[in-house]
Write a protein that holds these residues in place. Structure first.
Motif, PDB file in Angstrom:
ATOM      1  N   SER A   1     -21.898 -31.899  11.108  1.00  0.00           N
ATOM      2  CA  SER A   1     -22.460 -30.733  12.183  1.00  0.00           C
ATOM      3  C   SER A   1     -20.929 -29.329  12.061  1.00  0.00           C
ATOM      4  CB  SER A   1     -21.730 -31.829  13.469  1.00  0.00           C
ATOM      5  OG  SER A   1     -20.660 -31.986  13.710  1.00  0.00           O
TER       6      SER A   1
ATOM      7  N   THR B   1     -13.245 -26.031  16.147  1.00  0.00           N
ATOM      8  CA  THR B   1     -13.849 -27.240  15.090  1.00  0.00           C
ATOM      9  C   THR B   1     -14.154 -26.789  14.204  1.00  0.00           C
ATOM     10  OG1 THR B   1     -16.205 -26.817  15.964  1.00  0.00           O
ATOM     11  CG2 THR B   1     -14.749 -28.178  17.534  1.00  0.00           C
TER      12      THR B   1
ATOM     13  N   ARG C   1     -15.655 -43.752  22.650  1.00  0.00           N
ATOM     14  CA  ARG C   1     -15.549 -42.139  22.389  1.00  0.00           C
ATOM     15  C   ARG C   1     -14.652 -42.137  21.369  1.00  0.00           C
ATOM     16  NH1 ARG C   1     -15.231 -37.260  24.360  1.00  0.00           N
ATOM     17  NH2 ARG C   1     -14.001 -36.240  24.556  1.00  0.00           N
TER      18      ARG C   1
ATOM     19  N   ILE D   1     -16.144 -34.224  19.914  1.00  0.00           N
ATOM     20  CA  ILE D   1     -16.488 -34.022  18.167  1.00  0.00           C
ATOM     21  C   ILE D   1     -17.907 -35.121  19.095  1.00  0.00           C
ATOM     22  CG2 ILE D   1     -14.624 -34.248  17.071  1.00  0.00           C
ATOM     23  CD1 ILE D   1     -14.884 -37.451  16.716  1.00  0.00           C
ATOM     24  N   PRO D   2     -19.084 -34.789  18.537  1.00  0.00           N
ATOM     25  CA  PRO D   2     -19.663 -35.389  18.648  1.00  0.00           C
ATOM     26  C   PRO D   2     -19.671 -36.828  17.893  1.00  0.00           C
ATOM     27  CG  PRO D   2     -20.476 -34.061  17.022  1.00  0.00           C
ATOM     28  CD  PRO D   2     -19.338 -33.482  17.527  1.00  0.00           C
ATOM     29  N   HIS D   3     -20.853 -37.987  18.170  1.00  0.00           N
ATOM     30  CA  HIS D   3     -20.530 -39.891  18.422  1.00  0.00           C
ATOM     31  C   HIS D   3     -21.836 -39.996  19.200  1.00  0.00           C
ATOM     32  CE1 HIS D   3     -18.300 -40.425  21.431  1.00  0.00           C
ATOM     33  NE2 HIS D   3     -17.737 -39.584  21.749  1.00  0.00           N
TER      34      HIS D   3
ATOM     35  N   GLU E   1     -23.734 -42.859  20.864  1.00  0.00           N
ATOM     36  CA  GLU E   1     -22.792 -43.346  22.236  1.00  0.00           C
ATOM     37  C   GLU E   1     -23.277 -44.966  21.003  1.00  0.00           C
ATOM     38  OE1 GLU E   1     -22.257 -42.642  25.649  1.00  0.00           O
ATOM     39  OE2 GLU E   1     -22.672 -40.520  24.923  1.00  0.00           O
TER      40      GLU E   1
ATOM     41  N   ASP F   1     -19.779 -42.114  11.618  1.00  0.00           N
ATOM     42  CA  ASP F   1     -19.404 -41.115  12.639  1.00  0.00           C
ATOM     43  C   ASP F   1     -19.085 -39.879  11.559  1.00  0.00           C
ATOM     44  OD1 ASP F   1     -20.447 -42.898  14.041  1.00  0.00           O
ATOM     45  OD2 ASP F   1     -18.568 -43.401  14.710  1.00  0.00           O
TER      46      ASP F   1
ATOM     47  N   SER G   1     -21.018 -37.588   9.804  1.00  0.00           N
ATOM     48  CA  SER G   1     -21.868 -37.245  10.988  1.00  0.00           C
ATOM     49  C   SER G   1     -20.905 -35.930  11.306  1.00  0.00           C
ATOM     50  CB  SER G   1     -22.071 -37.975  12.008  1.00  0.00           C
ATOM     51  OG  SER G   1     -23.105 -38.897  10.937  1.00  0.00           O
ATOM     52  N   LEU G   2     -19.590 -36.140  11.521  1.00  0.00           N
ATOM     53  CA  LEU G   2     -19.071 -35.042  12.804  1.00  0.00           C
ATOM     54  C   LEU G   2     -19.044 -33.508  11.933  1.00  0.00           C
ATOM     55  CD1 LEU G   2     -16.541 -33.208  14.123  1.00  0.00           C
ATOM     56  CD2 LEU G   2     -15.128 -35.190  12.812  1.00  0.00           C
TER      57      LEU G   2
END
Length: 316
Positions: free
Chosen positions: A214, A187, A168, A266-268, A270, A207, A210-211
């Protein structure tokens, strides 16, 4: 004249114990077998090894001199037996472990210290690397196992991966960051501040990209990049810069109270932290003991990490 080393060891055991029965027990032999050895040795030497009529047995000067040599061999034999026993129990040997820098520095190094407090005769050789480098090092037998985050382990890779902590990511900042004062944090507010980029090759760098994509960022404001975990945190403590870190790393610095996580999801990808090693090679007992220690350490930490996550991210 060549004398059998085993005979000298038996002689030393009898001299040390003061009797044939007791000496035989020391070396794991029967009393008659040791008596025959001493009798045969005396006949071959043409000299007595013990003074007659003395109890406990007392060696002659020759017997004492030979027993002293045997005592050295007996001590070496016992030490060798101890080495074998310690090795088979994982209490001696070498563990070669590699891992991703941030996790190794924040969490694993302390666990290595705890392990060696319990296993002081095990040497640990640590190295750094990211997944591709660590996998190559395992295949080349340069390291025994790796501690690293993985999202997917390719089928047929010959590797075994055992998860020790779910992945996470969080947005980390200094404990007095202005964003922590916002009653309702959006955000998009994250784009108002510069960022610290993780080292090249780190999955955290992807990551971070990508964050920010996004969030609609057209330009990534990287203020500082390429530093170690310590340098990144020291930099963060003195600025309003943000970065992406695994929550467990932020947790590891909780007592310092200098960095924290922003209360935003935040998206990340798996991804899980775990132990990676070859599935088809013999395992040294010390390596197995070390791997078990790391797994147990994370089992003990999991509930604390989860509670900390709820407090700093969702409870803020």
């Amino acid at each position: 004249m060549k004398i059998d080393e085993r005979h000298l060891i038996q002689l030393a055991a009898v001299v040390q114990a003061g009797g044939v029965t007791e000496g035989a027990a020391l070396v794991g032999l029967s009393q008659p077998a040791v008596s025959r050895t001493l009798s045969m040795l005396e006949k071959r030497l043409g000299e007595p090894l013990f003074l007659k009529g003395r109890r406990p047995l007392q060696p002659t000067p020759l017997g004492r001199a030979l027993a002293d040599h045997g005592q050295v061999m007996l001590a070496a034999s016992r030490k060798a037996s101890d080495i074998v026993a310690n090795f088979s129990q994982g209490r001696s040997g070498v563990v070669r472990v590699g891992g991703t820098p941030f996790f190794m520095d924040a969490l694993i190094s302390g666990m290595i210290a705890d392990f060696q407090n319990a296993y002081p005769d095990v040497r640990v050789d640590q190295s750094y690397g990211y997944l591709s480098d660590l996998r190559a090092a395992i295949n080349a037998d340069r390291i025994d196992l790796a501690v690293c985050p993985i999202d997917i382990l390719e089928e047929g890779s010959g590797m075994e991966f055992r998860e020790i902590l779910p992945g996470r990511n969080v947005v980390a900042c200094r404990a007095t960051h202005p964003l922590l004062l916002r009653r309702k944090l959006r955000t998009s507010d994250l784009l108002d501040y510069p960022w610290i980029a993780p080292p090249p090759g780190s999955p955290l760098l992807e990551d971070l990209r990508s964050l920010l994509l996004s969030l609609g960022a057209t330009e990534i404001k990287i203020r500082y990049s390429g530093g170690s975990l310590t340098s990144a945190i020291n930099y963060m403590k003195e600025t309003d810069a943000l970065t992406v870190l695994p929550h467990s790393v932020v947790f590891a610095f909780r007592k310092d109270k200098s960095i924290t996580a922003l209360p935003v999801a935040i998206p990340h990808p798996e991804r899980a932290l775990g132990l990676l090693r070859r599935a088809d090679t013999p395992r040294a007992p010390a390596v197995d003991a070390f791997a078990k220690h790391i797994r147990q350490s994370f089992d003990n930490l999991k509930h604390l990490i989860k509670r900390h996550e709820q407090a700093v991210v969702w409870g803020a």
